[in-house]
Design an enzyme around this catalytic site. Structure first.
Site, short mmCIF file in Angstrom:
data_model
loop_
_atom_site.label_atom_id
_atom_site.label_comp_id
_atom_site.label_asym_id
_atom_site.label_seq_id
_atom_site.Cartn_x
_atom_site.Cartn_y
_atom_site.Cartn_z
N LYS A 130 36.31 86.22 -9.97
CA LYS A 130 36.84 84.88 -9.74
C LYS A 130 37.36 84.41 -11.14
CE LYS A 130 36.44 80.94 -10.04
NZ LYS A 130 37.32 80.30 -10.64
N GLY A 143 32.88 81.06 -20.63
CA GLY A 143 33.23 79.73 -20.27
C GLY A 143 32.49 78.55 -21.17
N SER A 144 32.34 77.43 -20.73
CA SER A 144 31.89 76.21 -21.42
C SER A 144 30.27 76.45 -21.19
CB SER A 144 32.51 75.07 -21.11
OG SER A 144 31.99 74.75 -19.78
N THR A 145 29.79 75.92 -22.28
CA THR A 145 28.25 75.96 -22.13
C THR A 145 27.57 75.12 -21.12
OG1 THR A 145 27.92 75.84 -24.44
CG2 THR A 145 26.18 75.34 -23.36
N GLY A 147 28.12 76.95 -18.00
CA GLY A 147 27.48 78.34 -17.82
C GLY A 147 25.79 77.99 -17.79
N GLU A 176 28.64 84.07 -21.96
CA GLU A 176 29.36 84.02 -23.04
C GLU A 176 29.90 82.62 -23.28
OE1 GLU A 176 31.84 83.72 -25.79
OE2 GLU A 176 33.17 84.96 -24.72
N CYS A 180 36.88 81.42 -28.05
CA CYS A 180 35.35 80.95 -28.31
C CYS A 180 34.96 80.90 -29.58
CB CYS A 180 34.39 81.73 -27.34
SG CYS A 180 34.85 83.33 -27.39
N GLU A 220 33.33 71.48 -29.39
CA GLU A 220 34.32 72.79 -29.50
C GLU A 220 35.77 72.11 -29.14
OE1 GLU A 220 33.58 75.73 -26.39
OE2 GLU A 220 34.28 77.11 -27.81
P1 NDP Z 1 34.51 75.91 -17.32
O1 NDP Z 1 33.43 76.53 -17.98
O2 NDP Z 1 34.33 74.82 -16.45
O3 NDP Z 1 35.35 77.23 -16.48
C1 NDP Z 1 35.25 78.44 -16.85
C2 NDP Z 1 35.15 79.31 -15.29
O4 NDP Z 1 33.94 78.60 -14.60
C3 NDP Z 1 36.36 78.88 -14.52
O5 NDP Z 1 36.64 80.14 -13.69
C4 NDP Z 1 35.84 77.94 -13.71
O6 NDP Z 1 36.63 77.87 -12.20
C5 NDP Z 1 34.43 78.34 -13.19
N1 NDP Z 1 33.58 77.46 -12.95
C6 NDP Z 1 33.36 75.98 -13.07
N2 NDP Z 1 32.57 75.46 -12.66
C7 NDP Z 1 31.80 76.32 -11.92
C8 NDP Z 1 30.37 76.48 -11.04
N3 NDP Z 1 30.01 75.43 -10.73
N4 NDP Z 1 30.12 77.76 -10.65
C9 NDP Z 1 30.87 78.81 -10.85
N5 NDP Z 1 31.99 78.84 -11.58
C10 NDP Z 1 32.43 77.81 -12.14
O7 NDP Z 1 35.66 75.83 -18.50
P2 NDP Z 1 36.95 74.81 -18.40
O8 NDP Z 1 38.07 75.34 -18.01
O9 NDP Z 1 36.66 73.32 -17.73
O10 NDP Z 1 37.18 74.42 -20.06
C11 NDP Z 1 36.53 73.33 -20.68
C12 NDP Z 1 35.82 73.82 -22.02
O11 NDP Z 1 35.15 75.01 -21.93
C13 NDP Z 1 37.10 74.17 -22.93
O12 NDP Z 1 37.53 72.82 -23.66
C14 NDP Z 1 36.48 75.14 -23.94
O13 NDP Z 1 35.81 74.25 -25.09
C15 NDP Z 1 35.42 75.81 -23.13
N6 NDP Z 1 35.73 77.10 -22.76
C16 NDP Z 1 35.17 78.01 -23.42
C17 NDP Z 1 35.47 79.30 -23.15
C18 NDP Z 1 34.90 80.72 -23.95
O14 NDP Z 1 35.59 81.65 -24.20
N7 NDP Z 1 33.59 80.43 -24.22
C19 NDP Z 1 36.52 79.75 -22.28
C20 NDP Z 1 36.98 78.51 -21.53
C21 NDP Z 1 36.67 77.36 -21.89
P3 NDP Z 1 37.75 76.95 -12.06
O15 NDP Z 1 38.87 77.38 -12.88
O16 NDP Z 1 37.97 77.03 -10.82
O17 NDP Z 1 37.20 75.72 -12.43
#
Ligand code: NDP
Length: 496
Positions: free
Chosen positions: A182, A235-237, A240, A257, A291, A389
């Site tokens: 996804k 993604g974000s903490t 996660g 991660e 990240c 972050e």
């Molecule tokens: P998120 O962690 O919210 O999103 C990452 C992924 O998770 C996206 O595919 C998102 O889908 C999906 N997602 C969100 N909520 C859910 C859920 N409840 N169940 C399953 N999947 C979900 O990151 P953001 O895009 O909101 O970014 C916010 C902050 O996160 C950034 O500012 C950055 O600091 C950090 N980040 C860290 C990353 C890393 O590499 N560790 C990568 C990206 C962001 P959808 O796109 O549909 O919302």
């Protein structure tokens, strides 16, 4: 999102059970190019019913041809996929650049990594071995077999969509798992473009599926799905933690991660030319949207002013603009919400008294989502910009006097993803690396990765590891088989 004339949009469908299909309700959404701020692609807008279809297909593939396929055949398909990815690298990198705004130079290098990852883990596919125990118990022989964990649900972010997909897909395929991806709603196109390569490579239907969707419900449904055996998330903490809770609700395995606030420690004996270059790579590449971004520079007081001056003058030379221009170093921030977040953190830094150079900050004259590389001074560890972050091209410098103080400041964060050490003293480098709470420590380098070297975070930066043997293990279950050797009955009421 902004819309343009429909006929100019590139169309992408979902990839389920080996076929490109529209979403179950026929809906679509548009994906924005963050450089032009106009829609460039129309994406089939997946639903929870599409997730069900994809998970069902992945389960069928596990018990079908793929599930019976020997490791060397899986390896052959993975190598074929790597060859196709390499052949299509320019097109894939272009898709990534359009959806994400990453400079083409960097996107191209990341696509090359995808092929590297596939080939590295293909080499493991026919070397998955158990252990034998000839002395585990009198009159018994026992052995273990390693089996695929099952269906993997992968939730991907927008910042490096293809390579972060490869971090999960390559070990999962090597292990014999099947996969439902996804992608982020902001950057769905490259995973769908990769699906065309998977189709051409000849993987059996259902092994690899992609369900894009603009609704949060799509990812949430995938991670909570009882047909998913493992969730792999980047993604974000905060997200996660929610994802892990949903996965644990049906006892799926999880790797996370997550975010970071990585320190870079510059000692007085560092080669300042090399350090400047590495610090730039560590926080301004990809507009700081990775990240491991080293957004906290801790520098010995003796070289603080010189390093700040060098970084600012180097930052001013960074060429920003159209990410498809090969001469450009830095493109836009990838999404509108992320641009707003970086702008807010820059405002907070100024309000809390940080030194923000005139050459830094937002750059609306270049484009709506542009931020110039910004080197902040007069910052403290308590400022919001130094605790949270940023995920943007912004870095702050804080002076230290002693090694102990530098280590204490480096570890003073909830995160523990990565760190950099810049010193010529080999003893110091090992000493400090040992004390830093980080899953990866680079010495006189930054932002280097390899498929064989484990990668992941301590503390709030994650659970488990991607890459290397650790990654492969996380896509495998261990089964123990006991064989009775003695031809005699036992006391049924006594363990043994
Ligand atoms: P998120 O962690 O919210 O999103 C990452 C992924 O998770 C996206 O595919 C998102 O889908 C999906 N997602 C969100 N909520 C859910 C859920 N409840 N169940 C399953 N999947 C979900 O990151 P953001 O895009 O909101 O970014 C916010 C902050 O996160 C950034 O500012 C950055 O600091 C950090 N980040 C860290 C990353 C890393 O590499 N560790 C990568 C990206 C962001 P959808 O796109 O549909 O919302």
């Amino acid at each position: 999102m902004t819309t343009t004339a429909p006929e100019t949009l590139t169309e992408y469908q979902l990839f389920i059970d080996g076929r490109f299909v529209p979403s179950s309700d026929g809906s679509t959404y548009e994906s924005e190019d963050p450089y032009t701020c106009a829609s460039w692609a129309r994406i089939a807008d997946g639903t929870t019913a599409d997730v069900d279809r994809a998970v069902d297909a992945a389960r069928r593939a596990l018990s079908g041809e793929w599930g019976r396929m020997p490791g060397k055949e899986r390896a052959r398909l993975m190598r074929r996929l790597a060859d196709i990815v390499e052949r299509e690298s320019g097109a894939l990198a272009d898709v990534e650049t359009r959806d994400n705004g990453k400079p083409f130079r960097d996107a191209n290098a990341q696509v090359a990594y995808v092929a590297d990852w596939l080939r590295y883990f293909a080499g493991h596919a026919d070397k998955i071995e158990g252990r034998a125990f000839s002395d585990a118990h009198p009159n018994f022989f026992a052995y273990t077999v390693r089996q695929p964990v099952g269906v993997v649900g992968a939730i991907l972010p927008w910042n490096a969509p293809l390579i972060l997909l490869a971090f999960k897909l390559a070990p999962a395929l090597a292990a014999g798992c099947t996969f439902v991806a996804k992608p982020s709603e902001f950057t769905p196109a490259s995973a769908l473009a990769l699906a065309a390569c998977v189709e051409e490579a000849g993987f059996p239907p259902g092994v690899f599926n992609v369900v894009a969707g603009s609704s949060r419900a799509v990812g949430a449904h995938l991670v909570a799905h009882h047909g998913v055996d493992k969730v792999a998330f980047t993604g974000s903490t905060a997200t996660g933690i929610a994802v892990a809770q949903a996965a644990l609700g049906h006892l799926a395995a999880v790797t996370l991660e997550l975010g970071g606030k990585s320190p870079q420690l510059v000692f007085a004996d560092a080669d300042l030319d090399q350090a400047t270059n590495g610090l730039i790579a560590g926080v301004f590449a990809a507009s700081g949207q990775f990240c491991t971004a080293g957004s906290r520079i801790l520098v010995h007081r003796d070289v603080h002013d010189e390093l700040a001056q060098r970084l600012r003058s180097r930052a001013e030379q960074i060429r920003i603009g159209d990410p498809r221009d090969p001469e450009i170093d830095l493109g836009p921030i990838s999404t509108g919400p992320q641009y707003a977040r970086v702008a807010e953190l820059l405002n907070s830094a100024a309000a809390e008294g940080a030194g923000v150079p005139k050459s830094g900050g937002v750059a609306p004259e270049v484009g709506r989502y542009f931020v110039r590389p910004t080197v902040l001074t007069d910052v403290t560890l308590s400022m919001q910009v130094m605790r949270e972050e940023i995920f943007g091209p912004v870095v702050g410098l804080i002076p230290f006097d002693t090694e102990d103080e530098a280590v204490a400041m480096a570890n003073d964060t909830p995160y523990g993803l990565a760190a950099g050490i810049w010193t010529r003293d080999v003893r110091r480098s090992h000493r400090v690396a040992d004390r830093l709470q980080a899953g990866t420590v680079w010495v006189n380098a930054y932002r280097t990765n390899s498929p064989g070297v484990p990668f992941g975070g301590m503390k709030a930066s994650g659970l488990g590891r991607e890459n290397g043997q650790e990654a492969l293990d996380s896509y495998l279950e261990t089964k123990s088989v006991w064989i009775e050797l003695a031809d005699e009955s036992r006391d049924p009421f006594r363990i043994g």
